[in-house]
Scaffold this motif. Structure first.
Motif, PDB file in Angstrom:
ATOM      1  N   ARG A 151     110.899  34.115   8.564  1.00  0.00           N
ATOM      2  CA  ARG A 151     109.543  34.378   9.038  1.00  0.00           C
ATOM      3  C   ARG A 151     109.585  34.586  10.549  1.00  0.00           C
ATOM      4  O   ARG A 151     110.594  34.321  11.206  1.00  0.00           O
ATOM      5  N   ASP A 177     108.935  32.782  12.908  1.00  0.00           N
ATOM      6  CA  ASP A 177     108.652  31.369  13.181  1.00  0.00           C
ATOM      7  C   ASP A 177     108.123  31.146  14.589  1.00  0.00           C
ATOM      8  O   ASP A 177     107.207  30.348  14.803  1.00  0.00           O
ATOM      9  N   GLU A 189     104.476  32.369  14.749  1.00  0.00           N
ATOM     10  CA  GLU A 189     103.587  31.518  13.966  1.00  0.00           C
ATOM     11  C   GLU A 189     103.446  30.134  14.585  1.00  0.00           C
ATOM     12  O   GLU A 189     102.379  29.505  14.498  1.00  0.00           O
ATOM     13  N   LYS A 190     104.513  29.649  15.231  1.00  0.00           N
ATOM     14  CA  LYS A 190     104.417  28.342  15.898  1.00  0.00           C
ATOM     15  C   LYS A 190     103.433  28.404  17.067  1.00  0.00           C
ATOM     16  O   LYS A 190     102.624  27.483  17.266  1.00  0.00           O
TER      17      LYS A 190
END
Length: 556
Positions: free
Chosen positions: A174, A176, A179-180
């Motif tokens: 993903r 990541d 999205e974090k």
């Protein structure tokens, strides 16, 4: 009235539920493609089943020099056309710009040719554009690496029926990092300006066409990192980034960033460092200059001494990437015969002569060009300390403030002020302002405006004589300095000799102690030897006496 979104807090907007509203904006989907016919067919099949009204949507596929020319398949949106990238360049940014130039939609939606959007994908992003004309909406990407691809007909049927989630196996990979950032900042609503720009990923993103064109579109000199650079410029233009988890799409295969991150970063870093001042970790080389400076400073014309002192102070800042603009009628200075010392434009000429060949200083008409994330105005004659600018920016970044006004002095004429503005705040205010608005009040409402004390931050009046003059060194002072240098050298040698003597004394003392210990051990060994000898003698004598007795008295 245009909605006023503070910072990146798009929570002040209320988007309609999907399927429960009536769109009005036209959108052009731009698909850059190079040798991607197989996945392009799936992208177009999915677009043909979108929930967004067909009469408001058109598609431009840009063939970026494919080895086998691309074609528009039979299963595609009704208003789909194929164009070729114009000569003179290549790469994704070049192709997207060609699509932008040909786009007629009020919104430009960029979608890569390896993306398969869900049915509500376009609708989910477009609903935000109906609420504010400076929103950049981003889709949510699921990655897949299937063994075999479905047919365009299968994709169309799945998207149309709402079963697109089952089209592909979900890969564990993903975005990541993006999205974090999104999750750590309340869906990006609480992200500061310098961070929100980082989640701009160009695989699925939509822009107000007017906003995108106002900043010049894509940087077509870039082959990679064009998304990072564009996201930065959009931030400076006042854009608000909205990642929408309901705008989902499949990404067929893993992108380069996941397949070979180290090689991609090695390639991108020099280009990003030159164009994105927010990436401070890429600008650690002392004294370097960059294409886009971190701070654009403006020093209005004044006396030669005042302007020079202020500009010199700014260029000596602990932040090296500073560009200074001194506006003035430089091209209008008469070139004919004149009295050099009685020239009414003498100060302007001296300023021009001082900075004409310094690449960090712009002698130009008007304000500094947009591009840097911070813009500073300092009245001539006021000199910042080395750390002043760094401290000002650190405070603004910590609080994500829009403007920091620095009070330098107060007189009957009013307060003399230096001012540091966040470019994104100025741009946002310009986007939403009405003729009745006060600019500072608007900036305060959108990003915050604060005041600070100039003396505390290190601003000072220039010295009475500027530039400072140094008297010639006298012969006495020269001899004194030479003798002091010699004395310092002798003192250093004496200190070294004293240290050496001290070390020798320590070693001598240690040797004396070692000798005493050996003497004690030798005496102990001698005594032990005597004791053993005596013990041995007594044993031999006893054995002899017993033997004589045995001979003399054998029967006893």
């Amino acid at each position: 009235m245009i909605p006023r979104i503070p910072h990146n807090d798009f929570g002040v907007l209320t988007p309609p539920a999907l399927g429960a509203w009536e769109p009005t904006l036209t959108v052009t989907v731009v698909i850059p493609a190079h040798d991607r016919q197989e996945t392009l067919d799936l992208t177009l099949a999915a677009l043909s089943a979108q929930s967004y009204p067909e009469h408001l949507l058109d598609v431009i596929v840009v063939d970026d020099g494919s080895s086998t020319p691309l074609r528009v398949p039979g299963l595609a949106p009704a208003k789909t056309k194929l164009i070729s990238s114009p000569p003179g360049g290549w790469g994704r940014a070049w192709a997207v710009q060609a699509g932008l130039d040909a786009a007629t939609g009020e919104v430009v939606f960029v979608l890569d040719a390896d993306m398969v959007p869900h049915r509500r994908h376009v609708e989910a992003q477009l609903r935000w554009h109906h609420l504010a004309p400076y929103v950049v909406a981003l889709g949510w990407i699921d990655f897949t690496a299937p063994d075999a691809l479905p047919s365009p007909e299968q994709v169309r049927e799945a998207v149309e029926s709402g079963a697109e989630h089952a089209l592909f196996p979900l890969a564990p990979e993903r975005h990541d990092w993006a999205e974090k950032i999104i999750l750590d900042h309340d869906g990006l609503r609480g992200a500061p300006s310098s961070l929100a720009t980082r989640i701009h990923v160009g695989a699925t993103v939509s822009y107000p066409a007017a906003l995108l064109r106002s900043i010049g579109g894509m940087d077509t000199s870039l082959v990679l990192a064009e998304d990072t650079e564009l996201g930065y410029r959009l931030t400076q233009a006042g854009a608000v980034f909205v990642p929408d988890p309901e705008s989902r799409a499949w990404h067929i295969g893993l992108p380069t960033a996941m397949r070979d991150f180290a090689a991609l970063k090695r390639y991108n870093d020099p280009y990003v460092a030159d164009r994105v001042p927010y990436r401070r970790y890429l600008r650690t080389d002392p004294g370097r200059q960059w294409l886009v400076p971190y701070v654009d400073a403006v020093v209005p014309p004044g006396s030669y001494e005042d302007v020079r002192a202020t500009v010199d102070g700014l260029l000596a800042s602990s932040i090296p990437d500073v560009r200074v603009t001194v506006p003035g009628p430089w091209d209008a200075l008469p070139a004919g015969r004149r009295s050099p010392l009685g020239d009414p434009d003498l100060d302007l000429r001296l300023i021009h002569a001082t900075f004409e060949h310094d690449p960090r200083v712009r002698l130009a008409v008007g304000e500094a060009p947009a591009g840097s994330p911070f813009r500073l105005q300092v009245p001539p004659g006021w000199v910042p300390s080395k750390d002043t600018l760094e401290n000002l920016i650190a405070y603004m970044e910590e609080h994500d403030t829009g403007t920091l006004c620095v009070a330098l002095e107060e007189s009957r004429q009013g307060v003399t002020v230096a001012r540091l503005d966040r470019t994104a705040a100025l741009s946002r205010a310009a986007l939403v302002a009405t003729p009745e608005d006060d600019r500072d009040d608007l900036i305060d409402a959108l990003f915050g405006l604060e005041w600070a004390d100039g003396e505390t931050l290190g601003f000072k009046r220039r010295p009475a004589v500027y530039p400072p003059r140094k008297r010639p060194v006298s012969e006495l002072a020269r001899l004194t300095a030479r003798h002091e240098k010699e004395i310092a050298l002798y003192r250093k040698r004496v200190a070294a000799l004293r240290a050496e003597i001290a070390q020798m004394k320590r070693e001598a003392g240690k040797n004396s102690r070692d000798a005493a210990r050996w003497r004690e051990k030798a005496e102990a060994w001698r005594r032990e030897a005597v004791r053993l000898a005596r013990a041995q003698d007594r044993t031999v004598l006893k054995r002899a006496v017993r033997r004589v007795r045995d001979i003399a008295f054998p029967d006893r």
